[in-house]
Design a protein around this motif. Structure first.
Motif, PDB file in Angstrom:
ATOM      1  N   ARG A 202       0.862  -1.188   0.000  1.00  0.00           N
ATOM      2  CA  ARG A 202       0.000   0.000   0.000  1.00  0.00           C
ATOM      3  C   ARG A 202       0.890   1.226   0.000  1.00  0.00           C
ATOM      4  N   THR A 203       1.477   1.512  -1.155  1.00  0.00           N
ATOM      5  CA  THR A 203       2.510   2.532  -1.213  1.00  0.00           C
ATOM      6  C   THR A 203       2.003   3.920  -0.839  1.00  0.00           C
ATOM      7  N   GLY A 204       0.796   4.269  -1.321  1.00  0.00           N
ATOM      8  CA  GLY A 204       0.273   5.596  -1.016  1.00  0.00           C
ATOM      9  C   GLY A 204       0.060   5.793   0.466  1.00  0.00           C
ATOM     10  N   VAL A 205      -0.568   4.815   1.115  1.00  0.00           N
ATOM     11  CA  VAL A 205      -0.816   4.885   2.549  1.00  0.00           C
ATOM     12  C   VAL A 205       0.498   4.925   3.307  1.00  0.00           C
ATOM     13  N   TRP A 206       1.431   4.079   2.909  1.00  0.00           N
ATOM     14  CA  TRP A 206       2.738   3.987   3.579  1.00  0.00           C
ATOM     15  C   TRP A 206       3.446   5.338   3.586  1.00  0.00           C
ATOM     16  N   ALA A 207       3.582   5.966   2.416  1.00  0.00           N
ATOM     17  CA  ALA A 207       4.272   7.247   2.337  1.00  0.00           C
ATOM     18  C   ALA A 207       3.503   8.334   3.069  1.00  0.00           C
ATOM     19  N   ARG A 208       2.175   8.321   2.918  1.00  0.00           N
ATOM     20  CA  ARG A 208       1.362   9.352   3.569  1.00  0.00           C
ATOM     21  C   ARG A 208       1.432   9.233   5.088  1.00  0.00           C
ATOM     22  N   ASP A 209       1.430   8.008   5.599  1.00  0.00           N
ATOM     23  CA  ASP A 209       1.504   7.814   7.042  1.00  0.00           C
ATOM     24  C   ASP A 209       2.839   8.293   7.608  1.00  0.00           C
ATOM     25  N   LEU A 210       3.901   8.091   6.865  1.00  0.00           N
ATOM     26  CA  LEU A 210       5.206   8.573   7.322  1.00  0.00           C
ATOM     27  C   LEU A 210       5.210  10.091   7.456  1.00  0.00           C
TER      28      LEU A 210
ATOM     29  N   ARG B 277       7.654  12.517  10.015  1.00  0.00           N
ATOM     30  CA  ARG B 277       8.998  12.076   9.643  1.00  0.00           C
ATOM     31  C   ARG B 277       9.649  13.086   8.706  1.00  0.00           C
ATOM     32  N   ARG B 278      10.895  13.413   8.994  1.00  0.00           N
ATOM     33  CA  ARG B 278      11.633  14.329   8.132  1.00  0.00           C
ATOM     34  C   ARG B 278      12.324  13.589   6.999  1.00  0.00           C
ATOM     35  N   ALA B 279      12.575  12.295   7.201  1.00  0.00           N
ATOM     36  CA  ALA B 279      13.248  11.501   6.171  1.00  0.00           C
ATOM     37  C   ALA B 279      13.072  10.028   6.497  1.00  0.00           C
ATOM     38  N   LEU B 280      13.341   9.188   5.508  1.00  0.00           N
ATOM     39  CA  LEU B 280      13.277   7.740   5.670  1.00  0.00           C
ATOM     40  C   LEU B 280      14.635   7.136   5.354  1.00  0.00           C
ATOM     41  N   ILE B 281      15.102   6.256   6.236  1.00  0.00           N
ATOM     42  CA  ILE B 281      16.307   5.465   5.977  1.00  0.00           C
ATOM     43  C   ILE B 281      15.863   4.021   5.844  1.00  0.00           C
ATOM     44  N   ALA B 282      16.044   3.448   4.673  1.00  0.00           N
ATOM     45  CA  ALA B 282      15.661   2.058   4.414  1.00  0.00           C
ATOM     46  C   ALA B 282      16.914   1.197   4.428  1.00  0.00           C
ATOM     47  N   VAL B 283      16.864   0.116   5.201  1.00  0.00           N
ATOM     48  CA  VAL B 283      18.037  -0.743   5.351  1.00  0.00           C
ATOM     49  C   VAL B 283      17.814  -2.037   4.594  1.00  0.00           C
ATOM     50  N   THR B 284      18.709  -2.322   3.634  1.00  0.00           N
ATOM     51  CA  THR B 284      18.642  -3.483   2.745  1.00  0.00           C
ATOM     52  C   THR B 284      17.255  -3.556   2.106  1.00  0.00           C
TER      53      THR B 284
ATOM     54  N   ARG C  54       6.590  11.911  -4.386  1.00  0.00           N
ATOM     55  CA  ARG C  54       5.402  12.775  -4.353  1.00  0.00           C
ATOM     56  C   ARG C  54       5.197  13.371  -2.970  1.00  0.00           C
ATOM     57  N   ALA C  55       5.559  12.595  -1.952  1.00  0.00           N
ATOM     58  CA  ALA C  55       5.418  13.085  -0.576  1.00  0.00           C
ATOM     59  C   ALA C  55       6.559  14.010  -0.179  1.00  0.00           C
ATOM     60  N   ARG C  56       7.531  14.147  -1.078  1.00  0.00           N
ATOM     61  CA  ARG C  56       8.713  14.975  -0.822  1.00  0.00           C
ATOM     62  C   ARG C  56       9.407  14.538   0.462  1.00  0.00           C
TER      63      ARG C  56
END
Length: 341
Positions: free
Chosen positions: A107-115, A120-127, A140-142
């Motif tokens: 659910r990409t839209g919900v995921w980004a919007r919820d962050l 959240r100022r930024a996302l760090i994704a590990v592996t 889109r969520a900048r």
């Protein structure tokens, strides 16, 4: 900008739902005075329109500042090291670090919007692997993104932090060659993972430079997991001409190989030398302590936090991909060629 690409507003969602802007705002803020059917409709339309709150609506959490550090699987010794580095950097920079495990990747839209809604100022994704849809939703969520140890080769538009995996693989194999080993096997992680490919290339380069052939079956890939080390180690040790040394793609795999060796009544390092990769606590507490390639995991976590904050502030970064130096750490799991060779 075409209408289909414009950022959705509260008014857009309200018009689609046939309700007031105030009602949509109540749903976004979790207010209870909205009928369940209306709430469901509004939430569905928020996702359909891929609505993201503008910066002035992101609440006090954004002012305080938090960074999400997201993993694609349960935490282990590797991820714990990264978290410690990120938390330490966050404390120094007065930013909170939130650790999570990705569970709603579909659910990409919900995921980004919820962050964004959580401040959240930024996302760090590990592996793990972020899909094109997820990258687009974050854009889109900048919401700035930094990837640590990316499984796929870094894209130019994605900022990432890793280590010198090729140099690490080269050093590990050269160490075993210097001890007199020639039947050296490689047991790594996913074949398509960029870090695994780099470590494997380092291994192959060292073997080729030494004129040491790689027999069939001496290169195996799987997952960066202990059980894969047990299974892969067993398969290598059961070969007609078993290796006298194994370079494992991570410490967890190396510990699995250690267990497979013991199950066959063999000793480490007398009968088999093992080198790992990462230098987590597992390597230091293993019996015998594990020779391994130190990947500066804590430093990688810190660099990712500082880079994410620079992106959030609208600053430019010097490079979209940063690699920190690896270092061979020699302990008790390697020695010269055994007599059975």
């Amino acid at each position: 900008m075409p209408a289909s690409r414009r950022r959705a507003t509260l008014a857009t969602v309200a018009a689609s739902a046939g309700v007031s802007v105030a009602t949509v705002s109540k749903v976004l803020n979790g207010r209870s005075d909205v009928a369940p059917s209306t709430r469901s409709l509004v939430q569905s339309l928020l996702e359909q329109h891929d609505y993201v709150a503008p910066p002035q609506r992101r609440g006090e959490a954004a002012a305080a500042g938090t960074i999400e550090v997201e993993f694609d699987a349960d935490l282990n010794a590797y991820s714990t090291e990264i978290v410690q580095g990120a938390v330490r950097a966050g404390a120094e920079l007065d930013v909170a670090i939130v650790v999570s495990i990705r569970t709603n990747a579909g659910r990409t839209g919900v995921w980004a919007r919820d962050l964004v809604a959580a401040g959240r100022r930024a996302l760090i994704a590990v592996t793990g692997e972020l899909t094109a849809g997820q990258l687009a939703a974050l854009s889109r969520a900048r919401l700035p993104l930094v990837v640590i140890d990316p499984l796929n080769l870094p894209q130019t538009q994605v900022t990432s932090v890793g280590s010198t995996n090729f140099a690490g693989g080269l050093a590990a194999t050269q160490h075993l060659l210097a001890l007199g080993h020639r039947r050296i096997a490689y047991l790594g992680g996913p074949a398509t993972a960029a870090c695994n490919q780099a470590r494997l290339h380092g291994y192959r380069a060292a073997m080729e430079a030494a004129g040491a052939p790689i027999p069939p079956g001496h290169v195996r890939t799987g997952r960066f997991l202990y059980q894969d080390g047990v299974a892969g180690g067993a398969a290598l040790l059961d070969l007609p001409e078993a290796p006298t040394a194994i370079f494992a793609g991570c410490d967890e795999i190396a510990l699995g190989v250690l267990e497979a060796t013991r199950a066959r009544g063999l000793r480490v390092p007398e009968d088999l030398s093992i080198v790992g990769f990462d230098d987590t606590q597992l390597a230091q507490t293993a019996s015998p302590p594990l020779t391994t390639v130190r990947q500066p995991l804590r430093e990688m976590g810190g660099v990712a936090v500082r880079t994410a904050l620079r992106l959030a502030a609208g600053e430019r970064v010097d490079s979209h991909h940063v690699e920190l130096a690896t270092e061979l750490v020699v302990r008790g799991s390697t020695t010269g060629t055994p007599a059975r060779a």
